[in-house]
Scaffold this active site. Structure first.
Site, PDB file in Angstrom:
ATOM      1  N   LYS A   1       4.249  -0.022  -5.845  1.00  0.00           N
ATOM      2  CA  LYS A   1       5.507  -0.707  -4.501  1.00  0.00           C
ATOM      3  C   LYS A   1       5.877  -2.353  -4.801  1.00  0.00           C
ATOM      4  O   LYS A   1       7.414  -2.218  -4.485  1.00  0.00           O
ATOM      5  CB  LYS A   1       5.083  -0.067  -3.486  1.00  0.00           C
ATOM      6  CG  LYS A   1       5.138   1.881  -3.653  1.00  0.00           C
ATOM      7  CD  LYS A   1       4.835   2.100  -2.274  1.00  0.00           C
ATOM      8  CE  LYS A   1       4.345   3.498  -2.000  1.00  0.00           C
ATOM      9  NZ  LYS A   1       3.314   3.812  -3.018  1.00  0.00           N
TER      10      LYS A   1
ATOM     11  N   ALA B   1      -8.097  -7.081   2.086  1.00  0.00           N
ATOM     12  CA  ALA B   1      -7.287  -6.064   2.044  1.00  0.00           C
ATOM     13  C   ALA B   1      -6.092  -5.614   2.720  1.00  0.00           C
ATOM     14  O   ALA B   1      -5.962  -4.157   3.145  1.00  0.00           O
ATOM     15  CB  ALA B   1      -7.900  -4.547   2.133  1.00  0.00           C
TER      16      ALA B   1
ATOM     17  N   GLY C   1      -7.044  10.686  -1.029  1.00  0.00           N
ATOM     18  CA  GLY C   1      -8.211  10.648   0.095  1.00  0.00           C
ATOM     19  C   GLY C   1      -8.309  10.515   1.092  1.00  0.00           C
ATOM     20  O   GLY C   1      -9.154  10.533   2.363  1.00  0.00           O
TER      21      GLY C   1
END
Length: 372
Positions: free
Chosen positions: A172, A126, A212
């Site tokens: 993207k 990540a 968020g």
């Protein structure tokens, strides 16, 4: 994870509180469930490592993974403060005590040593740089982290004989037009090549903006409203695929469970949402009357996004809500040379040319050059 801040300029520094928001109401749809309970059992008893564990998705991923009673949960990040806070947030709720790994994915040799020592079974990658305007200004940093860093994670995972790897990507990367998209598309190609090389379920997972996170357009809207300022949107017709962090994490875990080799898995999130509509819902939920100002799209931003490119066929559903699309493999050494320390315009040109080479554009390919 990925949010190009379509709220435009005027972001407030993170840290101050803003009113709690009903994300599903703002999103305009019910949360998508991928029935994780029936497929996440493979996590039990595994040694799991998460890069970027101090980030918004990385930390939530760690919290969710701990539910499945892995043998160990290793949280890796180079930001010691974020890493400490993320690990501390799990103290009362986690079923497993997380192992903190302070490391930088740009350090390829150190990463190999660390992975060999920790021996992860499953790697969730990540860690990334993600802010569109900043990466347009500093493209070399995108290369160092999103390209070279991903290659380092892949090499370390292979050296440690990791059985599964999930590379977190972004919409993207589909027909990219800017530095973030170029760098993440290349990362998808590198992941596909590593999967084919090892014959293992190393896969990229692709989704849209996650609602968020600090600094995202929703965060900007909330802070602007709290200050009584006009709400800023880049363009009245800009649209994005939006999801909650819970949906994102479920998709990431499902990607590992599905075991695809070298493909990208894409969550079907329905229709794109106009950011202007989101801004108006946030204003209405706050019970105030404020104008919306348009500030214009910036370099590297699209008016609209796509989850799957026309060239990515055949796409097939491997789950009622998840599509699998083919990704061209990009071996280390293929494509134009990427010099992260070169002039900015040359870095951007090389990123673009590498993406074209992945798609089979013979003009962009030069066997005398190398990727890394």
């Amino acid at each position: 994870m990925f949010d190009d801040d379509s709220a435009g300029y005027g972001a407030y520094p993170p840290g101050s509180e803003h009113p709690a928001l009903d994300l599903e109401r703002i999103l305009g749809r019910q949360r998508i469930s991928t029935d994780l309970e029936s497929s996440a059992g493979f996590l039990r008893g595994r040694r799991i490592l998460v890069t970027g564990a101090g980030g918004y998705i990385g930390s939530e991923l760690c919290r969710q993974l701990s539910r499945w009673e892995p043998e160990s949960l290793m949280m890796l990040d180079r930001n010691e403060t974020a890493l400490h806070l993320a690990a501390s947030s799990m103290e009362n709720s986690s079923r497993v005590r997380p192992v903190i790994l302070l490391a930088d994915i740009r350090d390829s040799r150190g990463l190999v040593r660390l992975f060999r020592r920790c021996r992860p079974d499953i790697v969730f990658h990540a860690a990334a740089l993600k802010w569109v305007p900043l990466l347009e200004e500093f493209p070399g940093e995108a290369v160092k982290t999103n390209v070279f860093g991903t290659q380092a994670v892949l090499e370390a995972a292979l050296a440690a004989d990791a059985a599964f790897l999930v590379n977190i990507s972004t919409d993207k990367a589909v027909d990219p037009v800017g530095v973030l998209g170029y760098s993440k598309r290349i990362a998808e190609g590198l992941t596909a090549a590593a999967a084919i090389q090892a014959g293992r379920p190393y896969v990229s997972v692709r989704f849209g903006n996650v609602l968020g996170c600090q600094g995202s357009f929703l965060d900007v809207f909330s802070r602007q409203i709290a200050a009584g300022r006009p709400v800023t949107v880049t363009h009245p017709e800009v649209t994005r695929y939006l999801m909650t962090v819970q949906e994102a994490v479920e998709l990431v875990v499902q990607a590992a469970a599905l075991g695809s080799v070298g493909h990208a898995l894409v969550l079907d999130m329905g229709e794109q949402v106009r950011i202007l509509d989101i801004a108006r819902r946030v204003i209405a939920q706050a019970g105030v009357e404020l104008p919306v100002h348009y500030v214009g799209l910036r370099p590297g931003e699209k008016l609209t996004e796509s989850l799957v490119a026309p060239s990515e066929s055949p796409a097939r559903y491997v789950h009622p809500k998840i599509m699998e699309v083919p990704v061209p493999a990009l071996k280390s050494g293929d494509g134009p040379e990427l010099d992260a320390w070169g002039e900015d315009h040359a870095v951007v040109a090389a990123l673009r040319a590498t993406c074209l080479a992945m798609e089979g554009d013979t003009v962009a390919q030069d066997p005398g050059h190398r990727l890394i």
